[in-house]
Scaffold this motif. Structure first.
Motif, PDB file in Angstrom:
ATOM      1  N   HIS A  16      26.531 -22.905  37.276  1.00 51.89           N
ATOM      2  CA  HIS A  16      27.756 -22.358  36.692  1.00 51.89           C
ATOM      3  C   HIS A  16      28.568 -23.419  35.959  1.00 51.89           C
ATOM      4  O   HIS A  16      29.166 -23.118  34.925  1.00 51.89           O
ATOM      5  CB  HIS A  16      28.586 -21.650  37.756  1.00 51.89           C
ATOM      6  CG  HIS A  16      27.992 -20.341  38.160  1.00 51.89           C
ATOM      7  ND1 HIS A  16      28.034 -19.216  37.375  1.00 51.89           N
ATOM      8  CD2 HIS A  16      27.289 -19.980  39.257  1.00 51.89           C
ATOM      9  CE1 HIS A  16      27.416 -18.223  37.969  1.00 51.89           C
ATOM     10  NE2 HIS A  16      26.937 -18.668  39.126  1.00 51.89           N
ATOM     11  N   ARG A  19      26.844 -23.742  32.633  1.00 54.44           N
ATOM     12  CA  ARG A  19      27.077 -22.565  31.795  1.00 54.44           C
ATOM     13  C   ARG A  19      28.497 -22.563  31.213  1.00 54.44           C
ATOM     14  O   ARG A  19      28.690 -22.221  30.052  1.00 54.44           O
ATOM     15  CB  ARG A  19      26.821 -21.282  32.583  1.00 54.44           C
ATOM     16  CG  ARG A  19      25.331 -21.076  32.900  1.00 54.44           C
ATOM     17  CD  ARG A  19      25.058 -19.782  33.626  1.00 54.44           C
ATOM     18  NE  ARG A  19      25.401 -18.604  32.830  1.00 54.44           N
ATOM     19  CZ  ARG A  19      24.677 -18.130  31.816  1.00 54.44           C
ATOM     20  NH1 ARG A  19      23.572 -18.741  31.471  1.00 54.44           N
ATOM     21  NH2 ARG A  19      25.065 -17.065  31.159  1.00 54.44           N
ATOM     22  N   GLU A  25      29.275 -19.145  29.560  1.00 52.65           N
ATOM     23  CA  GLU A  25      29.982 -18.346  30.567  1.00 52.65           C
ATOM     24  C   GLU A  25      31.468 -18.695  30.483  1.00 52.65           C
ATOM     25  O   GLU A  25      31.820 -19.844  30.230  1.00 52.65           O
ATOM     26  CB  GLU A  25      29.437 -18.685  31.956  1.00 52.65           C
ATOM     27  CG  GLU A  25      30.019 -17.887  33.077  1.00 52.65           C
ATOM     28  CD  GLU A  25      29.274 -18.123  34.389  1.00 52.65           C
ATOM     29  OE1 GLU A  25      29.482 -17.323  35.296  1.00 52.65           O
ATOM     30  OE2 GLU A  25      28.504 -19.082  34.507  1.00 52.65           O
ATOM     31  N   LEU A  30      34.559 -16.133  36.118  1.00 55.25           N
ATOM     32  CA  LEU A  30      33.661 -16.610  37.162  1.00 55.25           C
ATOM     33  C   LEU A  30      34.115 -16.136  38.540  1.00 55.25           C
ATOM     34  O   LEU A  30      35.268 -16.301  38.921  1.00 55.25           O
ATOM     35  CB  LEU A  30      33.607 -18.142  37.149  1.00 55.25           C
ATOM     36  CG  LEU A  30      32.646 -18.775  38.143  1.00 55.25           C
ATOM     37  CD1 LEU A  30      31.209 -18.427  37.796  1.00 55.25           C
ATOM     38  CD2 LEU A  30      32.822 -20.284  38.158  1.00 55.25           C
ATOM     39  N   ILE A  32      32.181 -16.243  42.358  1.00 51.43           N
ATOM     40  CA  ILE A  32      31.018 -16.511  43.197  1.00 51.43           C
ATOM     41  C   ILE A  32      31.465 -16.330  44.639  1.00 51.43           C
ATOM     42  O   ILE A  32      32.064 -17.224  45.233  1.00 51.43           O
ATOM     43  CB  ILE A  32      30.489 -17.945  42.984  1.00 51.43           C
ATOM     44  CG1 ILE A  32      30.305 -18.244  41.501  1.00 51.43           C
ATOM     45  CG2 ILE A  32      29.181 -18.141  43.740  1.00 51.43           C
ATOM     46  CD1 ILE A  32      30.018 -19.699  41.205  1.00 51.43           C
ATOM     47  N   LYS A  44      35.056 -24.339  38.075  1.00 55.04           N
ATOM     48  CA  LYS A  44      35.728 -23.965  36.829  1.00 55.04           C
ATOM     49  C   LYS A  44      36.309 -25.194  36.128  1.00 55.04           C
ATOM     50  O   LYS A  44      36.104 -25.389  34.926  1.00 55.04           O
ATOM     51  CB  LYS A  44      36.854 -22.970  37.112  1.00 55.04           C
ATOM     52  CG  LYS A  44      36.388 -21.613  37.549  1.00 55.04           C
ATOM     53  CD  LYS A  44      37.583 -20.724  37.870  1.00 55.04           C
ATOM     54  CE  LYS A  44      37.167 -19.377  38.413  1.00 55.04           C
ATOM     55  NZ  LYS A  44      38.328 -18.525  38.711  1.00 55.04           N
TER      56      LYS A  44
END
Length: 110
Positions: A16, A19, A25, A30, A32, A44
């Motif tokens: 992530h 991405r 992304e 996001l 998770i 993030k």
């Protein structure tokens, strides 16, 4: 935590971050569920910090001038292949910083 579970979580975080950094992304979207709040925020933040642009093109935040520019997909793969340990270390330190800031802002129980 068993090593296999730790590897899965590290792989999830790495995926992530790469991405988000490559623009594949959006950090705002996001979610998770397997990650605690401070690790989710760390993923993030690190992803956004690694999204480095020069003249409108992606460049590696770790390699800087030593590497050329990347397409989003190329940068994603570059981060996964070349900077796994760097990214995981950044996520861990950012998560620790977020957790410490959270503890510091809690009212004392005196």
């Amino acid at each position: 935590m068993p090593r296999r579970r730790e590897e899965i979580i590290e792989s999830l975080m790495l995926e992530h971050v790469a991405r988000i950094a490559s623009g594949l992304e959006e950090a705002e979207k996001l979610d998770i569920p397997t990650l605690s709040g401070h690790y989710l925020e760390a993923v993030k933040n690190v992803g956004l910090r690694l999204r480095t642009m020069k003249n409108g093109l992606l460049v590696c935040a770790f390699c800087t001038e030593r590497r050329g520019t990347f397409t989003p997909r190329g940068y994603y793969f570059h981060l996964l292949r070349s900077h796994r340990s760097d990214i995981l270390e950044l996520v861990r330190s950012e998560a620790s910083r977020i957790a410490a800031a959270s503890r510091a802002s809690e009212p004392s129980r005196s």
